[in-house]
Structures are given as structure tokens and as C-alpha cells.
Enzyme design. Sequence first.
Site, PDB file in Angstrom:
ATOM      1  N   HIS A  66      75.734 -52.526 -18.919  1.00  0.00           N
ATOM      2  CA  HIS A  66      76.437 -53.404 -17.650  1.00  0.00           C
ATOM      3  C   HIS A  66      75.620 -54.791 -17.658  1.00  0.00           C
ATOM      4  O   HIS A  66      75.258 -55.307 -16.586  1.00  0.00           O
ATOM      5  CB  HIS A  66      77.448 -52.674 -16.489  1.00  0.00           C
ATOM      6  CG  HIS A  66      77.727 -51.758 -17.274  1.00  0.00           C
ATOM      7  ND1 HIS A  66      79.028 -53.029 -17.581  1.00  0.00           N
ATOM      8  CD2 HIS A  66      78.274 -50.990 -17.600  1.00  0.00           C
ATOM      9  CE1 HIS A  66      80.524 -51.478 -17.769  1.00  0.00           C
ATOM     10  NE2 HIS A  66      78.926 -50.493 -17.975  1.00  0.00           N
TER      11      HIS A  66
ATOM     12  N   LYS B  36      43.964 -37.244 -10.387  1.00  0.00           N
ATOM     13  CA  LYS B  36      42.412 -36.454 -11.533  1.00  0.00           C
ATOM     14  C   LYS B  36      41.417 -36.701 -10.739  1.00  0.00           C
ATOM     15  O   LYS B  36      40.156 -36.259 -10.939  1.00  0.00           O
ATOM     16  CB  LYS B  36      42.877 -36.526 -12.911  1.00  0.00           C
ATOM     17  CG  LYS B  36      41.585 -36.309 -13.106  1.00  0.00           C
ATOM     18  CD  LYS B  36      42.100 -36.138 -15.366  1.00  0.00           C
ATOM     19  CE  LYS B  36      41.097 -35.226 -15.643  1.00  0.00           C
ATOM     20  NZ  LYS B  36      41.753 -35.922 -16.840  1.00  0.00           N
TER      21      LYS B  36
ATOM     22  N   GLY C 242      45.482 -37.755 -17.625  1.00  0.00           N
ATOM     23  CA  GLY C 242      46.548 -37.625 -16.943  1.00  0.00           C
ATOM     24  C   GLY C 242      48.095 -37.954 -16.665  1.00  0.00           C
ATOM     25  O   GLY C 242      48.738 -37.438 -16.653  1.00  0.00           O
ATOM     26  N   ARG C 243      48.394 -38.702 -18.472  1.00  0.00           N
ATOM     27  CA  ARG C 243      50.311 -38.936 -18.518  1.00  0.00           C
ATOM     28  C   ARG C 243      49.873 -37.426 -18.896  1.00  0.00           C
ATOM     29  O   ARG C 243      51.804 -37.541 -19.396  1.00  0.00           O
ATOM     30  CB  ARG C 243      49.732 -40.203 -19.146  1.00  0.00           C
ATOM     31  CG  ARG C 243      48.668 -39.632 -20.925  1.00  0.00           C
ATOM     32  CD  ARG C 243      49.007 -41.342 -20.543  1.00  0.00           C
ATOM     33  NE  ARG C 243      47.919 -41.524 -22.261  1.00  0.00           N
ATOM     34  CZ  ARG C 243      46.457 -41.242 -21.953  1.00  0.00           C
ATOM     35  NH1 ARG C 243      46.244 -41.660 -21.024  1.00  0.00           N
ATOM     36  NH2 ARG C 243      45.698 -42.265 -23.029  1.00  0.00           N
TER      37      ARG C 243
HETATM   38  O1  F6P Z   1      44.282 -46.289 -14.244  1.00  0.00           O
HETATM   39  C1  F6P Z   1      45.015 -46.067 -15.217  1.00  0.00           C
HETATM   40  C2  F6P Z   1      44.835 -44.123 -14.821  1.00  0.00           C
HETATM   41  O2  F6P Z   1      43.554 -43.504 -14.558  1.00  0.00           O
HETATM   42  C3  F6P Z   1      46.067 -43.146 -15.737  1.00  0.00           C
HETATM   43  O3  F6P Z   1      45.468 -42.716 -16.841  1.00  0.00           O
HETATM   44  C4  F6P Z   1      46.206 -42.470 -14.520  1.00  0.00           C
HETATM   45  O4  F6P Z   1      47.250 -41.541 -14.844  1.00  0.00           O
HETATM   46  C5  F6P Z   1      46.097 -42.541 -13.184  1.00  0.00           C
HETATM   47  O5  F6P Z   1      45.150 -44.315 -13.594  1.00  0.00           O
HETATM   48  C6  F6P Z   1      46.136 -41.882 -12.211  1.00  0.00           C
HETATM   49  O6  F6P Z   1      44.467 -41.714 -12.405  1.00  0.00           O
HETATM   50  P1  F6P Z   1      44.252 -40.913 -10.916  1.00  0.00           P
HETATM   51  O7  F6P Z   1      45.187 -39.498 -11.333  1.00  0.00           O
HETATM   52  O8  F6P Z   1      43.110 -40.003 -11.693  1.00  0.00           O
HETATM   53  O9  F6P Z   1      44.206 -41.261  -9.967  1.00  0.00           O
END
Ligand code: F6P
Length: 553
Positions: A394, A217, A278-279
Amino acid sequence: MSDRVDFTPPQLLPAWAALSAHAARLARQPLSSLFANNPDRAHQLTLIFENPAELDQTALISDFSKQQLDEDVIKDLIRLAREANLGESIYRFFNGAQLNFTEKRAASHMSMRGGCPPPPGNGADTHAMRTFAFDLREGLLIGSTGKTIRHLVNLGIGGSDLGPRLAVEALGSSSDHFVCGIELPQVDFVANVDPLELNTVLAHADAAGTLFVVSSKSFSTPETLANAEAARQWLRSQLGNDADISAHFAAVSNASETAVAFGIRPDRVFPLPDWVGGRYSVWSAIGLPLLVAVGGMFDDFLAGGRIMDDHFRLTPFEQNLPVWLGLTGLWNSSFLNIQSVAALPYAHGLRSFPGWLQQLEMESNGKHTLRDGSHTEADTAPVVWGSAGTIGQHAFHQLLYQGTRRVALDFIIPVGDAGDPRQRILVDNAIAQAAALMAGRDLDAANASLSRHALPAAEIKRLAPHLVSKGNQPSTTIMLPRLDAFHLGALLALYEHKVFVQGWIWGINPFDQYGVEHGKEIARALASGKTNEQDASTAQLVRLAEEFRQKMR
Ligand code: F6P
């Protein structure tokens, strides 16, 4: 719509005190006794989510009856949600309010699946990404040598990896393997900056037919950029310095200028709006590898998420699945002091679900600063971990049975194919584990179990205490008819909204992640040689690592 900071910490709400009293009342009650007191408990504490698009189609069942609560607790949890104005917050969430108040933006990922309109004047067009993905599926993308691209390698980390990786693992094998008569492209994911991960993929890759998708992103994440650079070097080494390397790259990013400066063709940078965190981004252009792997099933995935959005937005709290999931999790963390949650999906396709959930819950609600800038007095997000069932049985279930810690459990069970007996074993195992971990085994039961083995009485007496397990591990069981794109979409959106419910009531912003910046700053300082600003241990470790490097040169 901006966020207002007229905020009351949840502990000051009347329902909080009532819930504290319930916690004291229930703390010593064995979970099984709650069933003895109420024969209708299983039915009363189970929510059934019908798929409104298909009459009489149960999409998801969620049984909360193995949680350490009763109907009075549920009533007061729902009262807490009302006192915290959760209903109004859901309305504002779905109408583009800037609930990500620290970063002054909306959190409108639901719009990517049609669950709400995009923030005004700020829509997201995935048309170009979709065309690109379908061209790739259908063998229309050509590499620098004229060879057809048949291998996609996603370079991304965190939200730019976990969601699409999970979804491709869950759905990739159920998709057709041929499209237009040609075999579907292979899809791989590389997240770690440890060279081994990329090297392992490249060892079996044909450069002429490989495309790297740089998913970031921000287009500034060092791990991803280092892997993108390594991929570029590899392409040059395989195809020659004169090859048009740009034919082997695409990017998903909202930093298009930086991506173009890296060498990605402008028409291959697929945007991701800033209001998609992002998440929460698997639904957006970050889902490109999923679209390549499953084609039209991607729309079923979006539909599953959208239907969960409608359910969350429109259903009274008394029947609202994300609200219950959020409230019961909050009850465990903030009232029963259970700080560990294991996600146990009984499906190989969901083996990456615990990792995805870790980021979702821990990066969203692993925070202590409240909306008004004060420090929370409640415990917020628990430690989330887990693995696919039955693997964990397990490995770590021993601790769940006889260890000293309480762990809340989420059993996720896609019932699946009736024709394969192994699938039945899987489902029975999941149900049995939830039962045994709740009931435990007392000394009498341990004695009875040993007696069946015709052992001498003294041996039974000696061994029996070692068979006792305390039980009382609370669990929620989420059951789906099968693991397909629609149900996966509904499941992921369910957990997203769970996290929203909790973040709102705790009074924290689930949509930023300032905490993780600190470690990145120190890593940058170390990379630029500024070890004198660090503590003695850190400076020593940097020096020792350098000594190892010197010896290995
Ligand atoms: O460092 C955390 C973070 O910013 C997450 O929130 C995000 O999903 C990940 O790094 C990757 O970020 P990017 O998509 O900007 O590379």
C-alpha cells in the site's frame, strides 16, 4: 592460517564469459516464458532445507524459479563458484583463516553458535554474560535504591543494535511473559543520537529499576557514547548525585578498559572477541538483550544458525542454499544490472529485517577494492531496502508494478498459525505479489479486467493502458513453517553466508568497513571547529546551523 593473495578477478574466470552470454540470451525473455518452456521449472529451481535434528522436518524452502535464469545459468554460476575456489574458502572460513585480510583477523562469528571452533587460543566465554542475563530475568539484579531492575535499555548502533533489535521484535512476544512468578523485564533499544529516541524511552522509565547496556564493540562510537552520557546524567537527575550509578550500567565491548574508565563495573563488561564483526555479532554477548527477553530460546536461535553453518559447510553447491542465494544475487547485480533489492518479509516480527540486511549486505559488500588492491570491474552489492509485507503493498509496490526500474525481490514468508484467518491473508498476499510482479499484465489482460466492470467501450480503451504493468520483477521466495527462534537463527545465518559467497567471488573483503571512517573524520573536524578545511557548501551549512542555534538559544 593466513590469507593468500593468489587472486584472479572473477571476470577473468572462464565461467564469467559463459554467464555474460547467458545474460545476453535471457535479457529479453519474459520471466513467465521461462515457465512455459519448462513445466518442471518450479520444482527444479526450489531447494528444500531439512532440519537434520528432526527427521522429516522442513526448516526452510527457497524457490528461485522466479529469477531470470535457467538451469544452464545455475550450472555456470556453480562453475564460477568452483573456479573462484569457493569450496576451499569455505573450508578456510570455518577453520579460522584470516579472511578479514585487511584487519588481519579471522571472521569466526559461527563459533559463537558452535558452528566452528574459535580461532586457536582465542576463545570467547559468554558464561558471565549469561549469568548476568538470567539474574536480570529472574529479578536478582538490584539498582542503587534497592529496587529490582525490570527495564533494560540497550544503547548501541549498527551491529550493536540492528541484530538484537530484530531478534527481540521477532521473538519477544512469543516468549513467556513471566519467569519465577515475576514479569519479564521490558527491553528497549536506543540507537539514534537524536535526543528524541532516548527521551521517548526515558519518559516511561523508572530510573530506580532501569539498567542501561552500553553495547559497543569499540566503545568509541560517538553516538553510543553520547547516549550513554545522557543516560548517566538522567540517572543522576532522578536518583541524586550520591547514588551508585554503576548499579544501572553494564557494557558489551572488547574495549574493557575504556568501558571501565567510563564507570562500568569491571565484572559487568562482557567481552566480544575481535573475530566477531559488528554486523555478525547478534550471536555473541551483543545478544544480551535478546537473552534477557527470551531466555532459553536464545539457544534455539543459536542452534538454527549452527544448522545453517553445517548445511553451508557440508552440502554440495548444487543443493546449497547460501550458495544459491549468493549466486543468484551476484547474477542479478553483476550480469543483469539489477542494482536494487527489496527485502519483503511478510511478518510484523521481521519488520526490522530490511534494516539488518542493509547493514549486512551494504556494509559487507558495498566495496570496490579487490583482494589484490585493484578496482573491481563488476557491480558489487546492490542497494538493499524494503519493509514488512503487506505494508509495502500500500506504499511502494506501485513502482514495482509500473515504474521504470527493475528490482529484485526477496519474499520471506513464515507460514505461521493455521488458526487465524489474518495469517492466511498475509501468506496469500505474499505469494500473490510474487506472481503478479513476475507475470505483469498486458493490454489484453487490462482490457479484460476493465470489461468486468461494465464500462463503456471508449472508457475501457482510455483506461486500459494505465492498467498495463510490465512484470518481470525477479524474486526469490523463502518460506519457513513459522517465525520461531530456530528458524530466525537459520534465516539470519543463511543471509550471512550469502554475503560471504558473494564477497569471495567478487574478490572483496566483506569483513571490514573502512569506507564509513571518512564521514566520521569530517564530523570530528566539524565538531572541533575546523570548517575552513571543508568545501564552501559544507562550511556554509555549518555556519547556517550555528545561526539557527543562536536564534533558538
Ligand atoms: O561505523 C560502522 C560501525 O563500525 C559498524 O560496523 C558497527 O556495527 C557500528 O559502527 C557500531 O560499532 P560499535 O559496536 O563499535 O559501537
